[in-house]
Motif scaffolding. Structure first.
Motif, PDB file in Angstrom:
ATOM      1  N   TYR A 109      63.908  14.708  -6.027  1.00  0.00           N
ATOM      2  CA  TYR A 109      65.348  14.804  -6.266  1.00  0.00           C
ATOM      3  C   TYR A 109      66.081  15.485  -5.119  1.00  0.00           C
ATOM      4  N   CYS A 110      65.413  16.339  -4.372  1.00  0.00           N
ATOM      5  CA  CYS A 110      65.981  16.872  -3.132  1.00  0.00           C
ATOM      6  C   CYS A 110      66.272  15.703  -2.187  1.00  0.00           C
ATOM      7  N   LEU A 111      65.298  14.813  -2.055  1.00  0.00           N
ATOM      8  CA  LEU A 111      65.454  13.668  -1.157  1.00  0.00           C
ATOM      9  C   LEU A 111      66.436  12.631  -1.695  1.00  0.00           C
ATOM     10  N   VAL A 112      66.496  12.464  -3.021  1.00  0.00           N
ATOM     11  CA  VAL A 112      67.491  11.559  -3.609  1.00  0.00           C
ATOM     12  C   VAL A 112      68.895  12.046  -3.251  1.00  0.00           C
ATOM     13  N   MET A 113      69.135  13.347  -3.443  1.00  0.00           N
ATOM     14  CA  MET A 113      70.444  13.909  -3.117  1.00  0.00           C
ATOM     15  C   MET A 113      70.747  13.720  -1.629  1.00  0.00           C
ATOM     16  N   ALA A 114      69.765  14.026  -0.786  1.00  0.00           N
ATOM     17  CA  ALA A 114      69.962  13.887   0.656  1.00  0.00           C
ATOM     18  C   ALA A 114      70.249  12.435   1.045  1.00  0.00           C
ATOM     19  N   TYR A 115      69.534  11.516   0.428  1.00  0.00           N
ATOM     20  CA  TYR A 115      69.723  10.088   0.711  1.00  0.00           C
ATOM     21  C   TYR A 115      71.167   9.664   0.458  1.00  0.00           C
ATOM     22  N   PHE A 116      71.700  10.084  -0.692  1.00  0.00           N
ATOM     23  CA  PHE A 116      73.068   9.688  -1.020  1.00  0.00           C
ATOM     24  C   PHE A 116      74.117  10.492  -0.248  1.00  0.00           C
ATOM     25  N   LEU A 117      73.814  11.730   0.096  1.00  0.00           N
ATOM     26  CA  LEU A 117      74.723  12.494   0.956  1.00  0.00           C
ATOM     27  C   LEU A 117      74.839  11.822   2.320  1.00  0.00           C
ATOM     28  N   LYS A 118      73.719  11.313   2.812  1.00  0.00           N
ATOM     29  CA  LYS A 118      73.744  10.618   4.103  1.00  0.00           C
ATOM     30  C   LYS A 118      74.613   9.362   4.026  1.00  0.00           C
ATOM     31  N   LYS A 119      74.590   8.695   2.886  1.00  0.00           N
ATOM     32  CA  LYS A 119      75.390   7.468   2.705  1.00  0.00           C
ATOM     33  C   LYS A 119      76.884   7.733   2.813  1.00  0.00           C
ATOM     34  N   ILE A 120      77.311   8.968   2.479  1.00  0.00           N
ATOM     35  CA  ILE A 120      78.749   9.296   2.573  1.00  0.00           C
ATOM     36  C   ILE A 120      79.021  10.257   3.742  1.00  0.00           C
ATOM     37  N   ASN A 121      78.062  10.315   4.679  1.00  0.00           N
ATOM     38  CA  ASN A 121      78.195  11.140   5.887  1.00  0.00           C
ATOM     39  C   ASN A 121      78.453  12.614   5.590  1.00  0.00           C
ATOM     40  N   LYS A 122      77.782  13.147   4.585  1.00  0.00           N
ATOM     41  CA  LYS A 122      77.948  14.560   4.218  1.00  0.00           C
ATOM     42  C   LYS A 122      76.637  15.335   4.320  1.00  0.00           C
ATOM     43  N   LEU A 123      75.615  14.730   4.901  1.00  0.00           N
ATOM     44  CA  LEU A 123      74.319  15.390   4.970  1.00  0.00           C
ATOM     45  C   LEU A 123      74.353  16.600   5.903  1.00  0.00           C
ATOM     46  N   LYS A 124      75.082  16.497   6.986  1.00  0.00           N
ATOM     47  CA  LYS A 124      75.127  17.604   7.955  1.00  0.00           C
ATOM     48  C   LYS A 124      76.345  18.491   7.706  1.00  0.00           C
ATOM     49  N   THR A 125      76.581  18.781   6.455  1.00  0.00           N
ATOM     50  CA  THR A 125      77.672  19.662   6.041  1.00  0.00           C
ATOM     51  C   THR A 125      77.089  20.664   5.042  1.00  0.00           C
ATOM     52  N   PRO A 126      77.878  21.605   4.590  1.00  0.00           N
ATOM     53  CA  PRO A 126      77.364  22.528   3.560  1.00  0.00           C
ATOM     54  C   PRO A 126      76.881  21.822   2.271  1.00  0.00           C
ATOM     55  N   PHE A 127      77.238  20.570   2.096  1.00  0.00           N
ATOM     56  CA  PHE A 127      76.760  19.821   0.926  1.00  0.00           C
ATOM     57  C   PHE A 127      75.233  19.725   0.901  1.00  0.00           C
ATOM     58  N   ILE A 128      74.603  19.900   2.065  1.00  0.00           N
ATOM     59  CA  ILE A 128      73.131  19.837   2.116  1.00  0.00           C
ATOM     60  C   ILE A 128      72.507  20.855   1.164  1.00  0.00           C
ATOM     61  N   TYR A 129      73.223  21.936   0.877  1.00  0.00           N
ATOM     62  CA  TYR A 129      72.678  22.956  -0.016  1.00  0.00           C
ATOM     63  C   TYR A 129      72.500  22.438  -1.442  1.00  0.00           C
ATOM     64  N   LEU A 130      73.168  21.347  -1.787  1.00  0.00           N
ATOM     65  CA  LEU A 130      72.932  20.719  -3.092  1.00  0.00           C
ATOM     66  C   LEU A 130      71.483  20.242  -3.204  1.00  0.00           C
ATOM     67  N   CYS A 131      70.864  19.954  -2.069  1.00  0.00           N
ATOM     68  CA  CYS A 131      69.467  19.512  -2.049  1.00  0.00           C
ATOM     69  C   CYS A 131      68.517  20.621  -2.494  1.00  0.00           C
ATOM     70  N   LEU A 132      68.979  21.862  -2.464  1.00  0.00           N
ATOM     71  CA  LEU A 132      68.143  22.982  -2.888  1.00  0.00           C
ATOM     72  C   LEU A 132      68.069  23.117  -4.411  1.00  0.00           C
ATOM     73  N   LEU A 133      69.042  22.556  -5.125  1.00  0.00           N
ATOM     74  CA  LEU A 133      69.053  22.699  -6.589  1.00  0.00           C
ATOM     75  C   LEU A 133      67.767  22.210  -7.252  1.00  0.00           C
ATOM     76  N   PRO A 134      67.251  21.016  -6.920  1.00  0.00           N
ATOM     77  CA  PRO A 134      66.005  20.594  -7.561  1.00  0.00           C
ATOM     78  C   PRO A 134      64.812  21.471  -7.161  1.00  0.00           C
ATOM     79  N   ILE A 135      64.862  22.058  -5.984  1.00  0.00           N
ATOM     80  CA  ILE A 135      63.782  22.959  -5.574  1.00  0.00           C
ATOM     81  C   ILE A 135      63.839  24.235  -6.414  1.00  0.00           C
ATOM     82  N   ILE A 136      65.050  24.736  -6.648  1.00  0.00           N
ATOM     83  CA  ILE A 136      65.235  25.899  -7.534  1.00  0.00           C
ATOM     84  C   ILE A 136      64.731  25.553  -8.934  1.00  0.00           C
TER      85      ILE A 136
END
Length: 188
Positions: free
Chosen positions: A94-121
């Motif tokens: 789910y970290c990678l799912v979030m990252a995959y879709f963030l990349k689709k909207i060009n938000k991966l290299k923004t603070p939105f990347i921290y959403l990828c930490l939620l499934p790890i938590i």
């Protein structure tokens, strides 16, 4: 940032989809096999893993008593081993799912990347919950109220982080959908 590098190496569509499928097959196995197998002994009570708002000492004592020796053993040897695989799969996929879709909207290299930490938590909280449940099952009937409270806290953290993650994912998917429809309407 290390997280960015790890994510960018692993967000190919095939890899994300493969992990997503494996994760959800394990989850389906738990829902259809290990949880019902354990709940056969619970006299209608919910297992601790399935209580998003937590539980208290009396509930755990009553549940473990209802489960009996065979039910507690089933919880420990049937459900928990599978549930020790699932948090890792959930956290990574789910970290990678979030990252995959963030990349689709060009938000991966923004603070939105921290959403990828939620499934790890969520995964860490799930492991902590499982360790607490194992401890209580192994020490029953002599587990402590402190162990119950700490384990319950991790159950709540797991459910809150999961909920926040899925709300965020839905919002990101809406943005992906909007971008897709804007793109297709510009083509026509």
């Amino acid at each position: 940032m290390i997280l960015n590098k790890i994510i960018e190496k692993n967000i190919s569509g095939k890899k994300v989809l493969g992990l997503f499928i494996i994760t959800n097959l394990v989850y389906a196995f738990m829902l259809m096999v290990t949880i019902p197998k354990t709940m056969e002994f619970a006299n209608g009570m919910k297992l601790l893993d399935m209580m998003p708002t937590g539980y208290d000492f009396n509930y755990v004592n009553k549940l473990f008593s209802s489960l009996g020796d065979i039910g507690r053993e089933t919880y420990l040897t049937s459900h928990i081993p599978v549930d020790m695989i699932y948090p890792l799969l959930f956290g990574i996929s789910y970290c990678l799912v979030m990252a995959y879709f963030l990349k689709k909207i060009n938000k991966l290299k923004t603070p939105f990347i921290y959403l990828c930490l939620l499934p790890i938590i969520t995964g860490i909280a799930d492991y902590s919950e499982n360790i607490g449940i194992i401890t209580m099952l192994n020490s029953y009937p002599d587990f402590t109220e402190t162990t119950v409270n700490i384990t319950s806290m991790f159950s709540v953290i797991k459910s809150i982080s999961t909920s926040i993650f899925f709300v965020a994912l839905i919002m990101i998917l809406v943005l992906v959908g909007i971008k897709f429809f804007k793109k297709t309407s510009n083509i026509n």
